[in-house]
Design an enzyme around this catalytic site. Structure first.
Site, mmCIF file in Angstrom:
data_model
loop_
_atom_site.group_PDB
_atom_site.id
_atom_site.type_symbol
_atom_site.label_atom_id
_atom_site.label_comp_id
_atom_site.label_asym_id
_atom_site.label_seq_id
_atom_site.Cartn_x
_atom_site.Cartn_y
_atom_site.Cartn_z
ATOM 1 N N ASP A 67 0.899 -1.167 0.039
ATOM 2 C CA ASP A 67 0.009 -0.026 -0.065
ATOM 3 C C ASP A 67 0.884 1.162 -0.073
ATOM 4 O OD1 ASP A 67 1.020 -0.546 2.594
ATOM 5 O OD2 ASP A 67 -1.004 -0.844 3.505
ATOM 6 N N ASN A 136 -7.562 -3.120 14.161
ATOM 7 C CA ASN A 136 -9.114 -3.626 13.921
ATOM 8 C C ASN A 136 -9.217 -4.689 12.842
ATOM 9 O OD1 ASN A 136 -8.062 -2.317 11.662
ATOM 10 N ND2 ASN A 136 -9.770 -0.702 11.619
ATOM 11 N N HIS A 138 -7.356 -5.016 10.063
ATOM 12 C CA HIS A 138 -7.002 -4.747 8.724
ATOM 13 C C HIS A 138 -5.632 -5.292 8.063
ATOM 14 C CE1 HIS A 138 -4.991 -0.676 10.086
ATOM 15 N NE2 HIS A 138 -3.978 -1.240 9.426
ATOM 16 N N GLU A 143 -9.735 -2.089 5.215
ATOM 17 C CA GLU A 143 -10.659 -1.745 6.608
ATOM 18 C C GLU A 143 -11.895 -2.806 6.753
ATOM 19 O OE1 GLU A 143 -9.300 -0.016 8.677
ATOM 20 O OE2 GLU A 143 -8.329 1.994 8.196
HETATM 21 C C1 GLP Z 1 -0.565 0.105 8.774
HETATM 22 C C2 GLP Z 1 -0.262 -0.575 7.628
HETATM 23 C C3 GLP Z 1 -0.481 -2.036 7.652
HETATM 24 C C4 GLP Z 1 0.176 -2.469 9.012
HETATM 25 C C5 GLP Z 1 -0.712 -2.124 10.183
HETATM 26 C C6 GLP Z 1 -0.293 -2.663 11.322
HETATM 27 O O1 GLP Z 1 -1.798 0.940 8.813
HETATM 28 N N1 GLP Z 1 -0.999 -0.136 6.225
HETATM 29 O O2 GLP Z 1 0.197 -2.697 6.341
HETATM 30 O O3 GLP Z 1 0.407 -3.852 8.947
HETATM 31 O O4 GLP Z 1 -0.969 -0.734 10.036
HETATM 32 O O5 GLP Z 1 0.820 -1.634 11.555
HETATM 33 P P1 GLP Z 1 2.030 -1.735 12.882
HETATM 34 O O6 GLP Z 1 2.840 -2.774 12.318
HETATM 35 O O7 GLP Z 1 2.612 -0.600 12.936
HETATM 36 O O8 GLP Z 1 1.054 -2.210 14.176
#
Ligand code: GLP
Length: 248
Positions: A67, A136, A138, A143
């Protein structure tokens, strides 16, 4: 689905890096699907260190990221393009022409989504997709409520995701409101998926995804329908999982 328990974040990162290095060494032109966020930072550090000490080569590797934020230029420190260069690409000798992220600055975002989806197909699909887990549920920026049939698309970020990511920005208002993300069906087409989960704050959502039937309210629950998923999670993240027999 195979679940591997790591002692802690560092152990999870080392195990994940070893997993990725095996793919890099084992395939003639591996396509790695890469993720951003806090979770894979330790893994990328281990890959950098391994490249220095063991000279693991990346000239033959291709990467596609999950992304990118809409409206952030590649040189913006908060763009995922910048993140990937800073934490991985600049250190491992991978040709920059082999590394792909969605272009969040594209004038025509619908065309950009189609281009990205076609690019992944042209590369022959993703051999190993690395994933983190949002609070959540995702994956990528898909989402809750995102159709399982979704391809690469533009997403409106939820308030909770923007708040979770605000720690990297000056203020909540500077967190972009939109992103381009691989869709759930794009992710599910990967030949193998490696989900990394660390920390007690992810224990609830990890236990949910492992116990629920797949449904669109918890995007990551779709992984139960994929036949080649490996989860490497640390002890804190696995602390709410009741069914221990599935953990290695
Ligand atoms: C972000 C990214 C995801 C990631 C997630 C968890 O929004 N777009 O690809 O896996 O949140 O993030 P973190 O690893 O900082 O907890």
């Amino acid at each position: 689905m195979k679940i591997i328990e790591a002692e802690h974040y560092q152990d999870m990162s080392e195990k994940a890096a070893r997993f990725i290095i095996e793919k890099v060494n084992g395939l003639s032109a591996p396509v790695l699907g890469l993720a951003t966020g806090g979770t894979p930072l330790g893994t990328y550090k281990c890959l950098r260190e391994d490249h220095l000490s063991h000279k693991t080569a990346y000239q033959h590797v291709y990467t596609v990221n999950l992304d990118e934020y809409v409206g952030l230029a590649p040189y913006d420190e908060n763009s995922y393009t910048f993140y990937m260069k800073k934490h991985l690409f600049h250190h491992i000798g991978i040709p920059s022409s082999h590394t792909y992220l969605p272009n969040g600055m594209a004038a025509d975002l619908t065309a950009e989504c189609e281009r990205y989806e076609a690019l992944i197909e042209r590369l022959g699909g993703v051999d190993l997709q690395l994933l983190g887990l949002g609070l959540n549920g995702h994956i990528g920026f898909n989402e809750p409520g995102t159709p399982f049939s979704s391809k690469t698309h533009v997403v409106e970020l939820t308030e909770s995701t923007r708040k979770a990511n605000a720690r990297y920005f000056d203020s909540l208002s500077s967190v972009p409101t939109k992103a381009v993300t691989m869709g759930i069906s794009t992710i599910m087409k990967s030949k193998q998926i490696l989900l990394l989960v660390s920390g007690a704050n992810k224990a609830g959502i990890l236990a949910r995804l492992l116990s629920e039937e797949p449904h669109e309210g918890t995007p990551a629950s779709v992984l139960n329908m994929h036949e080649n998923v490996v989860i490497i999670a640390d002890r804190d993240a696995l602390s709410a999982v009741k069914e221990r027999s599935m953990i290695f």
